[in-house]
Write a protein that holds these residues in place. Structure first.
Motif, PDB file in Angstrom:
ATOM      1  N   ALA A 152       0.298  -1.364   0.299  1.00 14.70           N
ATOM      2  CA  ALA A 152      -0.163   0.123  -0.125  1.00 14.70           C
ATOM      3  C   ALA A 152       1.220   1.075   0.256  1.00 14.70           C
ATOM      4  CB  ALA A 152      -1.004   0.105   1.147  1.00 14.70           C
ATOM      5  N   PHE A 153       2.498   1.387   0.045  1.00 11.65           N
ATOM      6  CA  PHE A 153       2.206   2.697   0.537  1.00 11.65           C
ATOM      7  C   PHE A 153       4.662   1.725   0.001  1.00 11.65           C
ATOM      8  CE2 PHE A 153       0.321   1.796   4.517  1.00 11.65           C
ATOM      9  CZ  PHE A 153      -0.902   3.345   3.977  1.00 11.65           C
ATOM     10  N   VAL A 154       4.362   1.004  -0.620  1.00  8.60           N
ATOM     11  CA  VAL A 154       5.751   0.685  -1.075  1.00  8.60           C
ATOM     12  C   VAL A 154       6.500   1.811  -1.740  1.00  8.60           C
ATOM     13  CG1 VAL A 154       4.965  -0.346  -3.719  1.00  8.60           C
ATOM     14  CG2 VAL A 154       7.382  -1.805  -2.024  1.00  8.60           C
ATOM     15  N   TYR A 155       5.482   2.389  -3.027  1.00 12.97           N
ATOM     16  CA  TYR A 155       6.252   3.851  -3.594  1.00 12.97           C
ATOM     17  C   TYR A 155       6.867   5.224  -3.287  1.00 12.97           C
ATOM     18  CZ  TYR A 155       1.666   5.422  -2.599  1.00 12.97           C
ATOM     19  OH  TYR A 155       0.487   6.168  -2.053  1.00 12.97           O
ATOM     20  N   HIS A 156       6.274   4.692  -1.525  1.00 14.64           N
ATOM     21  CA  HIS A 156       7.041   5.467  -0.452  1.00 14.64           C
ATOM     22  C   HIS A 156       8.648   5.095   0.105  1.00 14.64           C
ATOM     23  CE1 HIS A 156       4.262   8.903   0.072  1.00 14.64           C
ATOM     24  NE2 HIS A 156       3.345   7.445   0.404  1.00 14.64           N
ATOM     25  N   GLY A 157       8.986   3.947  -0.866  1.00 16.93           N
ATOM     26  CA  GLY A 157      10.206   3.437  -0.283  1.00 16.93           C
ATOM     27  C   GLY A 157      11.573   3.508  -1.049  1.00 16.93           C
ATOM     28  N   ASN A 158      12.592   3.065  -0.431  1.00 14.40           N
ATOM     29  CA  ASN A 158      13.912   2.928  -1.160  1.00 14.40           C
ATOM     30  C   ASN A 158      13.754   1.927  -2.473  1.00 14.40           C
ATOM     31  OD1 ASN A 158      16.521   2.102  -2.767  1.00 14.40           O
ATOM     32  ND2 ASN A 158      17.092   3.767  -0.910  1.00 14.40           N
ATOM     33  N   GLN A 159      13.032   2.188  -3.838  1.00 16.33           N
ATOM     34  CA  GLN A 159      12.648   1.147  -4.813  1.00 16.33           C
ATOM     35  C   GLN A 159      14.185   0.329  -5.338  1.00 16.33           C
ATOM     36  OE1 GLN A 159      10.699   2.199  -7.545  1.00 16.33           O
ATOM     37  NE2 GLN A 159       9.566   3.151  -6.103  1.00 16.33           N
ATOM     38  N   SER A 160      15.413   0.708  -4.738  1.00 20.19           N
ATOM     39  CA  SER A 160      16.612  -0.681  -4.834  1.00 20.19           C
ATOM     40  C   SER A 160      16.438  -1.689  -3.669  1.00 20.19           C
ATOM     41  CB  SER A 160      17.655   0.232  -5.280  1.00 20.19           C
ATOM     42  OG  SER A 160      18.190   0.924  -4.228  1.00 20.19           O
ATOM     43  N   ARG A 161      16.460  -0.613  -2.685  1.00 19.35           N
ATOM     44  CA  ARG A 161      16.548  -1.387  -1.031  1.00 19.35           C
ATOM     45  C   ARG A 161      15.347  -2.187  -0.918  1.00 19.35           C
ATOM     46  NH1 ARG A 161      18.560  -4.264   2.051  1.00 19.35           N
ATOM     47  NH2 ARG A 161      18.670  -3.547   4.898  1.00 19.35           N
ATOM     48  N   ILE A 162      14.530  -1.993  -1.890  1.00 23.88           N
ATOM     49  CA  ILE A 162      12.951  -2.924  -2.468  1.00 23.88           C
ATOM     50  C   ILE A 162      13.127  -4.001  -1.998  1.00 23.88           C
ATOM     51  CG2 ILE A 162      11.015  -3.051  -2.517  1.00 23.88           C
ATOM     52  CD1 ILE A 162       9.888  -0.340  -1.584  1.00 23.88           C
ATOM     53  N   ALA A 163      14.426  -3.750  -3.891  1.00 26.61           N
ATOM     54  CA  ALA A 163      14.359  -5.253  -4.904  1.00 26.61           C
ATOM     55  C   ALA A 163      15.293  -5.254  -4.050  1.00 26.61           C
ATOM     56  CB  ALA A 163      14.596  -4.123  -6.420  1.00 26.61           C
ATOM     57  N   GLU A 164      16.357  -5.710  -3.373  1.00 26.93           N
ATOM     58  CA  GLU A 164      17.525  -6.530  -2.748  1.00 26.93           C
ATOM     59  C   GLU A 164      15.956  -7.422  -2.037  1.00 26.93           C
ATOM     60  OE1 GLU A 164      20.312  -4.736  -0.513  1.00 26.93           O
ATOM     61  OE2 GLU A 164      20.912  -3.084  -2.372  1.00 26.93           O
ATOM     62  N   MET A 165      15.263  -6.897  -0.984  1.00 29.39           N
ATOM     63  CA  MET A 165      14.596  -7.425  -0.378  1.00 29.39           C
ATOM     64  C   MET A 165      13.544  -8.559  -1.142  1.00 29.39           C
ATOM     65  SD  MET A 165      14.999  -6.468   3.332  1.00 29.39           S
ATOM     66  CE  MET A 165      16.387  -6.567   2.342  1.00 29.39           C
ATOM     67  N   LEU A 166      13.036  -7.950  -2.058  1.00 27.98           N
ATOM     68  CA  LEU A 166      12.382  -9.092  -2.794  1.00 27.98           C
ATOM     69  C   LEU A 166      13.135 -10.164  -3.103  1.00 27.98           C
ATOM     70  CD1 LEU A 166      10.450  -6.763  -4.909  1.00 27.98           C
ATOM     71  CD2 LEU A 166       8.997  -7.896  -3.382  1.00 27.98           C
ATOM     72  N   GLU A 167      14.470  -9.763  -3.711  1.00 19.58           N
ATOM     73  CA  GLU A 167      15.278 -10.751  -4.332  1.00 19.58           C
ATOM     74  C   GLU A 167      15.996 -11.703  -3.494  1.00 19.58           C
ATOM     75  OE1 GLU A 167      18.711  -8.996  -5.522  1.00 19.58           O
ATOM     76  OE2 GLU A 167      18.092  -7.414  -7.900  1.00 19.58           O
ATOM     77  N   ASN A 168      15.761 -11.518  -2.398  1.00 21.85           N
ATOM     78  CA  ASN A 168      15.978 -12.224  -1.732  1.00 21.85           C
ATOM     79  C   ASN A 168      14.334 -13.129  -1.131  1.00 21.85           C
ATOM     80  OD1 ASN A 168      18.527 -11.960  -0.867  1.00 21.85           O
ATOM     81  ND2 ASN A 168      17.348  -9.886   0.917  1.00 21.85           N
ATOM     82  N   ARG A 169      13.004 -12.767  -1.320  1.00 21.49           N
ATOM     83  CA  ARG A 169      12.182 -12.866  -0.557  1.00 21.49           C
ATOM     84  C   ARG A 169      12.017 -14.370  -1.844  1.00 21.49           C
ATOM     85  NH1 ARG A 169       6.633 -11.226   1.412  1.00 21.49           N
ATOM     86  NH2 ARG A 169       5.245 -13.190   1.554  1.00 21.49           N
ATOM     87  N   ARG A 211      13.313  -2.500  -9.544  1.00 26.21           N
ATOM     88  CA  ARG A 211      14.309  -2.513 -10.442  1.00 26.21           C
ATOM     89  C   ARG A 211      14.004  -0.643 -11.306  1.00 26.21           C
ATOM     90  NH1 ARG A 211      15.501  -8.240 -12.287  1.00 26.21           N
ATOM     91  NH2 ARG A 211      16.969  -8.572  -9.846  1.00 26.21           N
ATOM     92  N   ASN A 212      12.804  -1.093 -12.133  1.00 25.36           N
ATOM     93  CA  ASN A 212      12.885   0.343 -12.830  1.00 25.36           C
ATOM     94  C   ASN A 212      12.154   0.974 -12.093  1.00 25.36           C
ATOM     95  OD1 ASN A 212      13.999  -0.807 -15.414  1.00 25.36           O
ATOM     96  ND2 ASN A 212      12.064  -2.970 -15.258  1.00 25.36           N
ATOM     97  N   ASN A 213      12.484   1.272 -11.226  1.00 27.87           N
ATOM     98  CA  ASN A 213      11.508   2.411 -10.602  1.00 27.87           C
ATOM     99  C   ASN A 213      10.164   2.952 -11.004  1.00 27.87           C
ATOM    100  OD1 ASN A 213      12.271   4.436  -7.554  1.00 27.87           O
ATOM    101  ND2 ASN A 213      12.307   5.749  -9.980  1.00 27.87           N
ATOM    102  N   ARG A 214       9.478   2.070 -11.040  1.00 26.86           N
ATOM    103  CA  ARG A 214       7.655   2.392 -11.425  1.00 26.86           C
ATOM    104  C   ARG A 214       7.093   1.953 -10.399  1.00 26.86           C
ATOM    105  NH1 ARG A 214       9.373  -1.038 -16.718  1.00 26.86           N
ATOM    106  NH2 ARG A 214       8.838  -3.097 -14.605  1.00 26.86           N
ATOM    107  N   LEU A 215       7.337   2.075  -9.105  1.00 27.87           N
ATOM    108  CA  LEU A 215       6.648   1.493  -8.217  1.00 27.87           C
ATOM    109  C   LEU A 215       5.169   2.494  -7.720  1.00 27.87           C
ATOM    110  CD1 LEU A 215       8.476  -0.336  -5.798  1.00 27.87           C
ATOM    111  CD2 LEU A 215       6.735  -1.356  -7.464  1.00 27.87           C
ATOM    112  N   GLY A 216       5.725   4.281  -7.706  1.00 24.73           N
ATOM    113  CA  GLY A 216       4.877   5.009  -7.771  1.00 24.73           C
ATOM    114  C   GLY A 216       4.049   5.402  -8.967  1.00 24.73           C
ATOM    115  N   GLU A 217       4.558   4.460 -10.041  1.00 22.59           N
ATOM    116  CA  GLU A 217       3.627   4.690 -11.369  1.00 22.59           C
ATOM    117  C   GLU A 217       2.189   4.269 -11.462  1.00 22.59           C
ATOM    118  OE1 GLU A 217       5.875   3.667 -14.653  1.00 22.59           O
ATOM    119  OE2 GLU A 217       7.156   5.231 -14.345  1.00 22.59           O
ATOM    120  N   SER A 218       1.485   4.431 -12.213  1.00 23.31           N
ATOM    121  CA  SER A 218      -0.157   4.012 -12.383  1.00 23.31           C
ATOM    122  C   SER A 218      -0.039   3.491 -13.684  1.00 23.31           C
ATOM    123  CB  SER A 218      -1.123   5.877 -11.830  1.00 23.31           C
ATOM    124  OG  SER A 218      -1.147   6.443 -13.500  1.00 23.31           O
TER     125      SER A 218
END
Length: 190
Positions: A104-121, A173-180
């Protein structure tokens, strides 16, 4: 799923000590697919006995170990088992994925760091899917088809989550989480 249903279901297969019930749950990897509370098994057995749904069959001395109390299901327990079983199939409770609160709020986060977490998951999920597929192959000759549906359901849910996480990772990775915009076409029978 309630521990009462699990205990009664195991006792439908024969008389058991709670430790033996626990070993069956471990052997069938139930904790991977069913949320089980530690310590709730012995409490459930105690409550089922108190309510006349199970009864003590024997108390045996097992070598140097403490006495073991063996339980069986009563006629009232069989009736309760069937009632709980049908209720479980009628249960339409929503399943909440903890990831959704973050989405719900992921677009406010650091998307490269989120990508790292997603890779691990994703890596852990892929490993888990491989293990579950091996478990399925090992269980096929020994368990009823109805029990196999548990692991098949977990595998299919895992595959769906993996697809979602891979798409989410690509957007992060492509910094698109905040796009519609539309992600993909949804259809029940795709």
């Amino acid at each position: 799923m309630s521990m009462k249903l699990i205990v009664l279901g195991i006792l439908m297969e024969g008389q058991k000590h709670p430790y033996d019930m626990q070993q069956i749950m471990v052997k069938r990897n139930m904790s991977r697919y069913i949320k089980l509370q530690k310590g709730s098994l012995y409490y459930a057995v105690e409550q089922l006995t108190k309510n006349g749904l199970t009864e003590v069959v024997d108390v045996v001395k097992d070598g140097s170990h403490p006495y073991k109390t063996i339980y069986r299901i009563t006629e009232a327990g069989v009736e309760e088992f069937h009632k709980l079983l049908l209720e479980q199939f009628l249960n339409h409770d929503k399943v909440y994925n903890p990831l959704h609160a973050g989405l719900a709020f992921v677009y406010h986060g650091n998307q490269s760091r989120i990508a790292e977490m997603l890779e691990n998951r994703i890596e852990k999920l892929e490993s888990n899917l491989v293990l579950m597929q091996k478990e399925y192959a090992n269980m096929v000759p020994f368990v009823p088809r109805s029990a196999l549906y548990i692991i098949v359901s977990a595998i299919e849910h895992g595959k769906t989550e993996l697809k979602l996480l891979c798409n989410l990772l690509d957007d992060a990775r492509n910094n698109r989480l905040g796009e519609s915009g539309q992600l993909f076409t949804l259809g029940i029978h795709e």
